[in-house]
Design an enzyme around this catalytic site. Structure first.
Site, mmCIF file in Angstrom:
data_model
loop_
_atom_site.group_PDB
_atom_site.id
_atom_site.type_symbol
_atom_site.label_atom_id
_atom_site.label_comp_id
_atom_site.label_asym_id
_atom_site.label_seq_id
_atom_site.Cartn_x
_atom_site.Cartn_y
_atom_site.Cartn_z
ATOM 1 N N ASP A 128 6.086 -22.932 45.671
ATOM 2 C CA ASP A 128 5.348 -22.433 44.511
ATOM 3 C C ASP A 128 6.102 -22.715 43.217
ATOM 4 O O ASP A 128 5.495 -23.028 42.191
ATOM 5 C CB ASP A 128 5.086 -20.936 44.649
ATOM 6 N N ASP A 157 8.334 -21.118 51.212
ATOM 7 C CA ASP A 157 7.207 -20.497 50.532
ATOM 8 C C ASP A 157 7.517 -20.315 49.048
ATOM 9 O O ASP A 157 6.713 -20.656 48.173
ATOM 10 C CB ASP A 157 6.912 -19.146 51.188
ATOM 11 N N LYS A 167 20.928 -20.687 52.981
ATOM 12 C CA LYS A 167 21.835 -19.673 52.453
ATOM 13 C C LYS A 167 22.887 -19.359 53.514
ATOM 14 O O LYS A 167 23.217 -18.220 53.797
ATOM 15 C CB LYS A 167 21.047 -18.407 52.075
ATOM 16 N N ASP A 179 19.732 -20.822 46.008
ATOM 17 C CA ASP A 179 19.742 -20.420 44.606
ATOM 18 C C ASP A 179 20.142 -21.579 43.705
ATOM 19 O O ASP A 179 19.567 -21.775 42.632
ATOM 20 C CB ASP A 179 20.622 -19.190 44.372
ATOM 21 N N TYR A 186 8.758 -14.414 58.477
ATOM 22 C CA TYR A 186 7.309 -14.408 58.660
ATOM 23 C C TYR A 186 6.909 -14.149 60.107
ATOM 24 O O TYR A 186 5.721 -14.115 60.416
ATOM 25 C CB TYR A 186 6.722 -15.740 58.184
#
Length: 333
Positions: free
Chosen positions: A232, A228, A171, A204, A124
């Site tokens: 959600d 982010d 990750k 994941d 971002y």
């Protein structure tokens, strides 16, 4: 005490849900002087910028803002107003508590977790360019300073709220340098809090665990992009983006906003659900020391949710935005 707070109604359904929430907060007896400022499409049309300097100056002065949703063009147009505000005001922590609402149907029960998302860097940062035609490079920025700062926020929040565990999401098996730095910083801060449990999950695997047994997780600590996406996903566990609130917090400034979009397809129809912005408003009231009013509003919201016909359509009812807000106001008395 009278509070002066910057109000950013936004665009799309923003002005409708913002007006509903303001009416509820004022009915609860909280004394607030609202400084209204435009952002997004409306500000671009009237001021030539989607993020006017006057708005930023107002938030810096007042230290607190309540913000409705703002449209972000996809693939073109101006950059995200949300990201711009976070960077300009150094709102480094995105806080999103996620818990079931009574009488709101969802696929899971007993969900009670908190997303803590680093809010200023990662992909971002917006550092991208076209290397040659057909090849675009986007830089992922992870720093020790930002990673350590957000880790301190997560552990301090967990301790203050009586939570039991912080889980860092990463990750680092693939991005060994960037995500590796993030989890090393998290481990260093975890070592300062032996009274709190700490573990790590690859992003994941964390997503799989969240949609299988979300009740097993407590406080999640994430870099910006994963935060982010996962926040959600977690909203979907308890009824969707229309049911959860969020805070963007810095050292001295707090901005409280709905996490959903501006929904231009239903703008002006008076059918939008103001619950997400209302729950953000409750976080704001806690932040400014008006917790008693926040609990009264929360209890009133729960009473209205127990009567489905008084809720908005997305919650199974038939009420308009203003009717839903009015029902909550009546439930306050």
């Amino acid at each position: 005490m009278n509070h002066t707070i910057t109000l950013i109604p936004g665009d799309g359904i923003g002005p409708e849900v913002t007006a509903a929430v303001v009416s509820i907060i004022e009915a609860a007896g909280v004394a607030i002087t609202w400084e209204r400022h435009r952002a997004g499409v409306v500000a671009l049309e009237r001021h030539g910028s989607p993020l006017p300097e006057e708005l930023i100056a107002s938030v810096r002065k007042n230290k607190v803002a309540l913000k409705g949703p703002v449209t972000t063009p996809v693939g073109e147009g101006f950059t995200s107003v949300n990201v711009g505000l976070r960077k300009a005001l150094d709102l480094y922590a995105n806080l999103r508590p996620v818990a079931n609402l009574p009488h709101v149907r969802s696929r899971f029960e007993h969900v009670d977790l908190v997303i803590v998302r680093e809010n200023t860097e990662d992909l971002y940062s917006g550092l991208e360019h076209e290397v040659v035609p057909g090849v675009v490079e986007s830089l992922k920025i992870i720093t020790e300073r930002a990673s350590t700062r957000i880790a301190h926020f997560a552990f301090d929040y967990a301790k203050r709220k009586g939570r039991k565990r912080v889980t860092a999401i990463h990750k680092a098996n693939i991005m060994k340098l960037s995500d590796g730095l993030f989890i090393r910083c998290a481990r260093n801060v975890a070592a300062m809090h032996p009274d709190l449990a700490y573990d790590e999950q690859i992003v994941d695997a964390a997503c799989m665990n969240l949609v299988m047994k979300p009740e097993k997780l407590d406080v999640l600590l994430l870099p910006n992009l994963y935060g982010d996406i996962v926040s959600d996903l977690c909203a979907g566990l308890v009824g969707g983006l229309g049911t959860v609130g969020a805070a963007n917090l810095g050292e001295t400034v707090g901005m409280f906003e709905a996490v959903h979009g501006s929904a231009p397809d239903i703008a002006g129809k008076n059918i939008a659900n103001p619950t997400a912005l209302l729950r953000s408003g409750l976080l704001m009231l806690d932040h400014i020391g008006e917790s008693a009013a926040a609990r009264r509003i929360e209890a009133a919201l729960f009473r209205v949710l127990a009567t489905p016909e008084r809720t908005t359509r997305d919650l199974g009812g038939k009420a308009s935005t203003t009717e839903f807000a009015h029902a909550i106001v009546l439930a306050l008395s």
